[in-house]
Design a protein around this motif. Structure first.
Motif, PDB file in Angstrom:
ATOM      1  N   UNK A 136       0.786  -1.230   0.000  1.00  7.81           N
ATOM      2  CA  UNK A 136       0.000   0.000   0.000  1.00  7.81           C
ATOM      3  C   UNK A 136       0.818   1.280   0.000  1.00  7.81           C
ATOM      4  N   UNK A 137       2.019   1.236  -0.575  1.00  6.42           N
ATOM      5  CA  UNK A 137       2.876   2.428  -0.553  1.00  6.42           C
ATOM      6  C   UNK A 137       3.368   2.826  -1.937  1.00  6.42           C
ATOM      7  N   UNK A 138       2.639   2.419  -2.972  1.00 13.49           N
ATOM      8  CA  UNK A 138       3.097   2.735  -4.332  1.00 13.49           C
ATOM      9  C   UNK A 138       3.288   4.238  -4.523  1.00 13.49           C
ATOM     10  N   UNK A 152       4.586   3.180   8.213  1.00 15.10           N
ATOM     11  CA  UNK A 152       4.934   3.150   6.791  1.00 15.10           C
ATOM     12  C   UNK A 152       6.345   2.608   6.587  1.00 15.10           C
ATOM     13  N   UNK A 153       7.272   3.008   7.461  1.00 15.67           N
ATOM     14  CA  UNK A 153       8.642   2.509   7.355  1.00 15.67           C
ATOM     15  C   UNK A 153       8.667   0.994   7.512  1.00 15.67           C
ATOM     16  N   UNK A 154       7.865   0.499   8.437  1.00 14.82           N
ATOM     17  CA  UNK A 154       7.844  -0.956   8.620  1.00 14.82           C
ATOM     18  C   UNK A 154       7.275  -1.636   7.375  1.00 14.82           C
ATOM     19  N   UNK A 155       6.312  -0.982   6.710  1.00 13.84           N
ATOM     20  CA  UNK A 155       5.784  -1.567   5.473  1.00 13.84           C
ATOM     21  C   UNK A 155       6.839  -1.582   4.369  1.00 13.84           C
ATOM     22  N   UNK A 156       7.716  -0.587   4.354  1.00 12.89           N
ATOM     23  CA  UNK A 156       8.835  -0.609   3.402  1.00 12.89           C
ATOM     24  C   UNK A 156       9.738  -1.810   3.709  1.00 12.89           C
ATOM     25  N   UNK A 186       0.123  -3.664  10.558  1.00 15.53           N
ATOM     26  CA  UNK A 186       1.307  -4.442  10.170  1.00 15.53           C
ATOM     27  C   UNK A 186       1.050  -5.942  10.348  1.00 15.53           C
ATOM     28  N   UNK A 187       0.444  -6.323  11.464  1.00 13.87           N
ATOM     29  CA  UNK A 187       0.169  -7.751  11.680  1.00 13.87           C
ATOM     30  C   UNK A 187      -0.852  -8.270  10.668  1.00 13.87           C
ATOM     31  N   UNK A 188      -1.850  -7.433  10.330  1.00 12.54           N
ATOM     32  CA  UNK A 188      -2.829  -7.842   9.313  1.00 12.54           C
ATOM     33  C   UNK A 188      -2.152  -8.033   7.968  1.00 12.54           C
ATOM     34  N   UNK A 189      -1.240  -7.126   7.659  1.00 13.12           N
ATOM     35  CA  UNK A 189      -0.522  -7.231   6.380  1.00 13.12           C
ATOM     36  C   UNK A 189       0.307  -8.518   6.338  1.00 13.12           C
ATOM     37  N   UNK A 190       1.030  -8.787   7.420  1.00 11.73           N
ATOM     38  CA  UNK A 190       1.851 -10.008   7.452  1.00 11.73           C
ATOM     39  C   UNK A 190       0.971 -11.257   7.342  1.00 11.73           C
ATOM     40  N   UNK A 212      -2.829 -13.716  20.427  1.00 12.17           N
ATOM     41  CA  UNK A 212      -4.127 -14.402  20.392  1.00 12.17           C
ATOM     42  C   UNK A 212      -4.932 -14.010  19.171  1.00 12.17           C
ATOM     43  N   UNK A 213      -4.887 -12.698  18.864  1.00 13.34           N
ATOM     44  CA  UNK A 213      -5.716 -12.178  17.781  1.00 13.34           C
ATOM     45  C   UNK A 213      -5.268 -12.707  16.413  1.00 13.34           C
ATOM     46  N   UNK A 214      -3.949 -12.892  16.224  1.00 13.47           N
ATOM     47  CA  UNK A 214      -3.456 -13.157  14.877  1.00 13.47           C
ATOM     48  C   UNK A 214      -2.896 -14.557  14.634  1.00 13.47           C
TER      49      UNK A 214
END
Ligand code: ADP
Ligand code: ADP
Length: 239
Positions: A136-138, A152-156, A186-190, A212-214
């Motif tokens: 999601x950072x195009x 955002x940095x973590x998504x990079x 971030x956890x949802x993305x992973x 627990x959630x993920x």
């Protein structure tokens, strides 16, 4: 299908103490596993060991594709490292470079990326842009990393892992310095990458609620040992 099998694995940093003692577990295809433990439990040491980055160890780390990584050739170890991408807590991006260049480092390595006078192969560029789209950072491709938010940095960092086309992503406390909302993103993305791109993910966390959630499965660590390893839903039984 077993991607990694860790047996009787221990690490000592040479001060007489064991950062990890007699760890046994396997990582399977398609799993989203949380390595849960408080600071100092040995999570970081274990994740770095799986990527062949730690000395002073004993025991075995068997990779389905590359055999015993503790004794394999340098060439196989390089292949193993490419197939096993790391995501770090402090993401280890290069601040002054653009987002796109940081992602390309995952593909071309650090030194090629700094030689900016070389023409960039179109295939690499396309792959990096597609990884940025995936996270999601195009629209931020040309922005400098230091102008992005922590999330955002973590998504990079995740996009940089994706261009390695790994089978496994090892994420070492990727949300430790993020606010709750970015942490969930971030956890949802992973998790989505695990499900849709069929990449096994092993992520270390210290927050029980997020685990627990993920998690499909939670491996609990304390004092360098694995203290539980089970499907996440049954974790409560143990408390
Ligand atoms: P976690 O990631 O769960 O916080 P670590 O793997 O960083 O745990 O640390 C596990 C143990 O190993 C801790 O006791 C820590 O102090 C020790 N340790 C980690 N890195 C080193 C190092 N480079 N030298 C000596 N001891 C270390
Ligand atoms: P984590 O975020 O995994 O808990 P730390 O903040 O404990 O990591 O460690 C940060 C860095 O310091 C790491 O590179 C780790 O290897 C190193 N380190 C941790 N504990 C020690 C120690 N007791 N002696 C030397 N280095 C350590």
């Amino acid at each position: 299908n077993k991607l990694l099998a860790v047996s009787n694995f221990s690490v000592s940093y040479g001060d007489g103490n064991f950062a990890i003692s007699d760890v046994n577990f396997s990582l399977f295809d398609g799993e989203f596993v949380v390595l849960l433990g408080s600071s100092g439990a040995g999570k970081s040491t274990l994740l770095r060991s799986l990527n062949g980055l730690v000395g002073g160890c004993s025991g075995s780390i068997q990779s389905r594709d590359h055999g015993e990584i503790r004794s394999c050739s340098k060439r196989l170890l390089r292949t193993h490292r490419r197939d096993t991408a790391m995501v770090f807590q402090q993401h280890q991006l290069i601040d002054r470079l653009s987002v796109l260049d940081n992602v390309l480092i995952g593909r071309l390595g650090y030194h090629s990326c700094l030689r900016t006078f070389l023409p960039l192969p179109e295939a690499d560029r396309r792959m990096a842009l597609s990884a940025l789209e995936r996270v999601g950072l195009l629209d931020k491709a040309m922005v400098r990393v230091k102008d992005l938010s922590g999330g955002q940095q973590q998504r990079v960092g995740i996009a940089r892992a994706l261009v390695q086309q790994p089978r496994i992503i090892l994420a070492d406390e990727p949300i430790a310095s993020l606010d709750p909302e970015s942490s969930v993103q971030i956890l949802s993305l992973l998790k989505d990458i695990c499900r849709r791109d069929r990449i096994a993910v092993l992520v270390s966390l210290h927050q029980v609620e997020f685990a627990r959630q993920f998690a499909d499965r939670i491996i609990g660590m304390a004092f360098g040992r694995i203290v539980c390893d089970r499907e996440s839903l049954t974790l409560e039984d143990n408390e």
